[in-house]
Design an enzyme around this catalytic site. Structure first.
Site, PDB file in Angstrom:
ATOM      1  N   ASP A 100       0.961  -0.737  -0.210  1.00  0.00           N
ATOM      2  CA  ASP A 100       0.054  -0.351  -0.247  1.00  0.00           C
ATOM      3  C   ASP A 100       0.829   1.044  -0.335  1.00  0.00           C
ATOM      4  O   ASP A 100       0.250   2.146   0.377  1.00  0.00           O
ATOM      5  CB  ASP A 100      -0.720   0.097   1.309  1.00  0.00           C
ATOM      6  CG  ASP A 100       0.221  -0.334   2.427  1.00  0.00           C
ATOM      7  OD1 ASP A 100       0.878  -0.290   2.718  1.00  0.00           O
ATOM      8  OD2 ASP A 100      -0.794  -0.546   2.963  1.00  0.00           O
ATOM      9  N   ARG A 224       2.097   9.254   9.338  1.00  0.00           N
ATOM     10  CA  ARG A 224       2.079  10.469   8.785  1.00  0.00           C
ATOM     11  C   ARG A 224       0.428  11.199   9.448  1.00  0.00           C
ATOM     12  O   ARG A 224       0.632  11.806   9.153  1.00  0.00           O
ATOM     13  CB  ARG A 224       1.498   9.985   6.257  1.00  0.00           C
ATOM     14  CG  ARG A 224       2.766  10.841   5.855  1.00  0.00           C
ATOM     15  CD  ARG A 224       2.318  10.681   4.730  1.00  0.00           C
ATOM     16  NE  ARG A 224       3.491  11.499   3.365  1.00  0.00           N
ATOM     17  CZ  ARG A 224       4.227  10.468   3.156  1.00  0.00           C
ATOM     18  NH1 ARG A 224       5.078   9.390   3.958  1.00  0.00           N
ATOM     19  NH2 ARG A 224       5.563  11.517   2.383  1.00  0.00           N
ATOM     20  N   HIS A 255      12.873   6.329  12.980  1.00  0.00           N
ATOM     21  CA  HIS A 255      12.908   6.426  11.164  1.00  0.00           C
ATOM     22  C   HIS A 255      13.541   7.281  10.984  1.00  0.00           C
ATOM     23  O   HIS A 255      13.258   8.420  11.124  1.00  0.00           O
ATOM     24  CB  HIS A 255      10.887   6.651  10.961  1.00  0.00           C
ATOM     25  CG  HIS A 255      10.766   5.927   9.180  1.00  0.00           C
ATOM     26  ND1 HIS A 255      11.102   7.250   8.154  1.00  0.00           N
ATOM     27  CD2 HIS A 255       9.852   4.826   8.692  1.00  0.00           C
ATOM     28  CE1 HIS A 255      10.066   7.199   6.992  1.00  0.00           C
ATOM     29  NE2 HIS A 255       9.649   5.323   7.491  1.00  0.00           N
TER      30      HIS A 255
HETATM   31  C1  UD1 Z   1       6.666   5.224   3.589  1.00  0.00           C
HETATM   32  C2  UD1 Z   1       5.267   4.933   2.895  1.00  0.00           C
HETATM   33  C3  UD1 Z   1       4.184   4.000   3.682  1.00  0.00           C
HETATM   34  C4  UD1 Z   1       5.413   2.702   4.853  1.00  0.00           C
HETATM   35  C5  UD1 Z   1       6.530   3.667   5.075  1.00  0.00           C
HETATM   36  C6  UD1 Z   1       7.238   2.231   5.762  1.00  0.00           C
HETATM   37  C7  UD1 Z   1       4.041   6.051   0.938  1.00  0.00           C
HETATM   38  C8  UD1 Z   1       3.069   7.262   1.145  1.00  0.00           C
HETATM   39  N1  UD1 Z   1       4.640   5.855   2.686  1.00  0.00           N
HETATM   40  O1  UD1 Z   1       6.464   6.524   4.050  1.00  0.00           O
HETATM   41  O2  UD1 Z   1       2.842   3.700   3.522  1.00  0.00           O
HETATM   42  O3  UD1 Z   1       4.532   2.573   5.646  1.00  0.00           O
HETATM   43  O4  UD1 Z   1       7.218   4.579   3.953  1.00  0.00           O
HETATM   44  O5  UD1 Z   1       8.219   2.598   5.915  1.00  0.00           O
HETATM   45  O6  UD1 Z   1       3.952   4.963   0.538  1.00  0.00           O
HETATM   46  N2  UD1 Z   1      13.961   8.847   4.100  1.00  0.00           N
HETATM   47  C9  UD1 Z   1      15.314   8.700   4.176  1.00  0.00           C
HETATM   48  N3  UD1 Z   1      16.016   7.538   3.599  1.00  0.00           N
HETATM   49  C10 UD1 Z   1      15.209   6.656   3.653  1.00  0.00           C
HETATM   50  C11 UD1 Z   1      13.833   6.993   3.842  1.00  0.00           C
HETATM   51  C12 UD1 Z   1      13.534   8.063   3.710  1.00  0.00           C
HETATM   52  O7  UD1 Z   1      16.287   9.932   4.427  1.00  0.00           O
HETATM   53  O8  UD1 Z   1      15.916   5.594   3.497  1.00  0.00           O
HETATM   54  C13 UD1 Z   1      13.072  10.307   5.001  1.00  0.00           C
HETATM   55  C14 UD1 Z   1      12.670  11.291   2.997  1.00  0.00           C
HETATM   56  O9  UD1 Z   1      13.527  13.008   4.081  1.00  0.00           O
HETATM   57  C15 UD1 Z   1      12.034  10.898   2.948  1.00  0.00           C
HETATM   58  C16 UD1 Z   1      10.761  10.819   4.049  1.00  0.00           C
HETATM   59  O10 UD1 Z   1      11.928  10.079   4.740  1.00  0.00           O
HETATM   60  O11 UD1 Z   1      11.234  11.337   1.805  1.00  0.00           O
HETATM   61  C17 UD1 Z   1       9.984  10.447   3.929  1.00  0.00           C
HETATM   62  O12 UD1 Z   1      10.015   8.834   3.306  1.00  0.00           O
HETATM   63  P1  UD1 Z   1       8.181   8.707   2.633  1.00  0.00           P
HETATM   64  O13 UD1 Z   1       8.791   6.959   1.256  1.00  0.00           O
HETATM   65  O14 UD1 Z   1       8.020   9.541   1.740  1.00  0.00           O
HETATM   66  O15 UD1 Z   1       7.588   8.122   3.872  1.00  0.00           O
HETATM   67  P2  UD1 Z   1       7.467   7.127   4.491  1.00  0.00           P
HETATM   68  O16 UD1 Z   1       7.167   7.956   6.242  1.00  0.00           O
HETATM   69  O17 UD1 Z   1       9.172   6.911   4.950  1.00  0.00           O
HETATM   70  N1  UDP Z   2      12.043  -3.055  10.619  1.00  0.00           N
HETATM   71  C1  UDP Z   2      13.863  -3.197  10.510  1.00  0.00           C
HETATM   72  N2  UDP Z   2      14.350  -1.686  10.706  1.00  0.00           N
HETATM   73  C2  UDP Z   2      14.236  -1.426  11.911  1.00  0.00           C
HETATM   74  C3  UDP Z   2      12.381  -1.126  12.682  1.00  0.00           C
HETATM   75  C4  UDP Z   2      11.109  -1.615  11.179  1.00  0.00           C
HETATM   76  O1  UDP Z   2      14.215  -3.598   9.670  1.00  0.00           O
HETATM   77  O2  UDP Z   2      14.244  -0.320  12.742  1.00  0.00           O
HETATM   78  C5  UDP Z   2      11.006  -3.911   9.875  1.00  0.00           C
HETATM   79  C6  UDP Z   2      10.528  -4.990   9.929  1.00  0.00           C
HETATM   80  O3  UDP Z   2      10.545  -5.901  11.132  1.00  0.00           O
HETATM   81  C7  UDP Z   2       9.649  -4.987   9.311  1.00  0.00           C
HETATM   82  C8  UDP Z   2       9.847  -3.745   8.504  1.00  0.00           C
HETATM   83  O4  UDP Z   2      10.890  -3.109   9.032  1.00  0.00           O
HETATM   84  O5  UDP Z   2       9.180  -5.752   8.337  1.00  0.00           O
HETATM   85  C9  UDP Z   2       8.366  -2.787   8.787  1.00  0.00           C
HETATM   86  O6  UDP Z   2       8.239  -1.292   8.143  1.00  0.00           O
HETATM   87  P1  UDP Z   2       7.664   0.200   8.474  1.00  0.00           P
HETATM   88  O7  UDP Z   2       7.481   0.081   9.889  1.00  0.00           O
HETATM   89  O8  UDP Z   2       8.791   1.041   8.336  1.00  0.00           O
HETATM   90  O9  UDP Z   2       6.758  -0.668   7.751  1.00  0.00           O
HETATM   91  P2  UDP Z   2       5.197  -0.668   7.122  1.00  0.00           P
HETATM   92  O10 UDP Z   2       5.112  -2.031   7.603  1.00  0.00           O
HETATM   93  O11 UDP Z   2       4.350  -0.449   8.824  1.00  0.00           O
HETATM   94  O12 UDP Z   2       4.867  -0.264   5.892  1.00  0.00           O
END
Ligand code: UD1
Ligand code: UDP
Length: 384
Positions: A100, A224, A255
């Site tokens: 998703d 979010r 995160h």
């Molecule tokens: C995204 C997904 C969410 C998922 C989550 C898992 C969408 C809209 N959101 O949210 O469904 O649950 O990932 O973690 O698709 N960033 C870094 N390095 C990284 C990753 C993120 O710097 O490796 C920072 C960046 O500033 C980036 C921000 O986090 O712009 C947000 O990342 P984004 O993928 O937009 O949203 P998530 O909150 O990670």
């Molecule tokens: N996870 C990880 N390292 C971390 C936190 C989570 O490997 O520091 C793993 C966790 O075991 C799970 C996945 O990341 O499999 C969940 O990711 P996240 O919570 O970012 O996304 P969501 O599942 O909410 O989409």
């Protein structure tokens, strides 16, 4: 011309990569049947790369779209444009997307525009509230609307699709491949002592206390819809708990989203028993999960992993698309509510009967054979 089935997996974030890795590897066990390509959007960069390394995945295509502070339009438009261009030269028979995220939604849309069939892994999860989680409920509904095959983890998720009018012949209950990934890691941790020593060193280098001899709560948060006041409430609740229970440790791999980092650092940086660390690689995270006392999270994937490990999970959300573990008793919804978080963590720490009632191991998300099941189904649809 090759009569192999051309499949491209498209994913972009940490959880998608963890859950697609078992499927990618399983498909590649049948090179005589499938021609498999892996395309990462890199919606996440560092957190994705960590998973690619863990599961020894080298993508065939890397769209490299992540920008610091990206918004939903950035992700969607960049994925759409990049995939439009890629599909001009690469024409898979099927793309496989997962779950998703905005990568999932935009990749489904790009494939639909290009006339490429779509298999949706982790299909049919619903809260029935378009704003919670935001934008994930919208993303998975959009993917479900254009998918040709729906791989639903449970009976409940399959029923959600049937209720929306999806042809039941296109829905397959397969469990969730997160369990495949989890079992792969727990087997390694249980049976390979050298590997476990290495992972423990990795954890030690991030934590300044003897975590193996301590009672600790593992927490994560990134949704979010929790940004702003909800995150402040969550952090204030943790701060309160850390003072109330000074001998309990709180481990929080934060995160990388700046909307998360700021309130967490502002409120929790000075608490001596709260350990704010960088996101962990999957191996140390699973190791810490399996030794934790309680889990506090708003994550989707962790709600699926923790019941298998028999860990009580307090979910800092008002609704969940994963009701199976709530029904099984291991997961409880506490919202992003200051009083409620404090009350439930305190009950788990103070009341052993309550703790025991939430800590039985349950397996609502499958037996670790999801990837194998999906591969068989794909093979049966070769002629479609
Ligand atoms: C995204 C997904 C969410 C998922 C989550 C898992 C969408 C809209 N959101 O949210 O469904 O649950 O990932 O973690 O698709 N960033 C870094 N390095 C990284 C990753 C993120 O710097 O490796 C920072 C960046 O500033 C980036 C921000 O986090 O712009 C947000 O990342 P984004 O993928 O937009 O949203 P998530 O909150 O990670
Ligand atoms: N996870 C990880 N390292 C971390 C936190 C989570 O490997 O520091 C793993 C966790 O075991 C799970 C996945 O990341 O499999 C969940 O990711 P996240 O919570 O970012 O996304 P969501 O599942 O909410 O989409």
């Amino acid at each position: 011309m090759s009569d192999k089935m051309k499949i491209m997996l498209v994913f972009g974030t940490r959880p998608e990569a963890i859950k697609m890795a078992p499927l990618l590897h399983k498909l590649r066990e049948y090179p005589e049947i499938f021609d498999v390509k892996c395309c990462v959007t890199a919606q996440h960069r560092q957190m994705l790369d960590n998973v690619l390394e863990t599961f020894s995945i080298t993508p065939d295509y890397d769209l490299d779209i992540m920008k610091a502070g990206q918004d939903l339009t950035d992700i969607t438009s960049n994925v759409l444009t990049a995939l439009r261009d890629l599909f001009k030269t690469e024409r898979p028979d099927f793309i496989l997307v997962h779950g998703d995220t905005s990568t999932t939604m935009a990749a489904s849309m790009a494939s639909f525009y290009a006339g490429i069939k779509i298999g949706h892994v982790e299909a049919g999860l619903r809260t029935h509230n378009l704003y919670a989680p935001f934008p994930e409920e919208f993303n998975r509904k959009m993917a479900g609307m254009v998918a040709n095959l729906h791989f639903a983890p449970t009976q409940k998720s399959a029923q959600n699709l049937i209720n929306e009018g999806v042809d039941s012949q296109k829905i397959f209950i397969t469990g969730n491949s997160v369990i495949d990934a989890l079992y792969f890691m727990t087997d390694k941790l249980d049976n390979d002592a050298d590997f476990t020593v290495k992972i423990d060193h990795e954890i030690n280098s991030q934590l300044g206390f003897d975590w193996q001899a301590s009672q600790y709560i593992l927490m994560t948060g990134h949704r979010r819809e929790n940004f702003g006041v909800n995150f402040i409430n969550i952090c204030r609740a943790i701060k309160h708990l850390s003072v109330k229970y000074p001998s309990t440790q709180f481990i929080y791999p934060v995160h990388l989203n700046p909307n998360v980092i700021k309130p967490v650092n502002d409120i929790l940086a000075d608490c001596p028993n709260v350990h704010l660390i960088k996101p962990l690689n999957y191996e140390p995270f699973v190791r810490l999960l399996s030794k934790s006392h309680i889990i506090l999270t708003d994550s989707g994937g962790i709600q699926e992993e923790a019941p298998s490990l028999g860990k009580p999970v307090l979910v800092m959300r008002d609704v969940t698309e994963r009701p199976e573990a709530v029904d099984a008793g291991t997961v409880k919804l506490v919202g992003a509510d200051y009083e409620n978080i404090i009350r439930h963590v305190s009950m788990l720490l103070d009341d052993n009967a309550y703790y025991q009632s939430m800590s039985g191991a349950h397996n609502p998300y499958g037996d670790g054979t999801t990837a194998e099941q999906i591969v068989k189904i794909l093979e049966n649809h070769k002629a479609d």
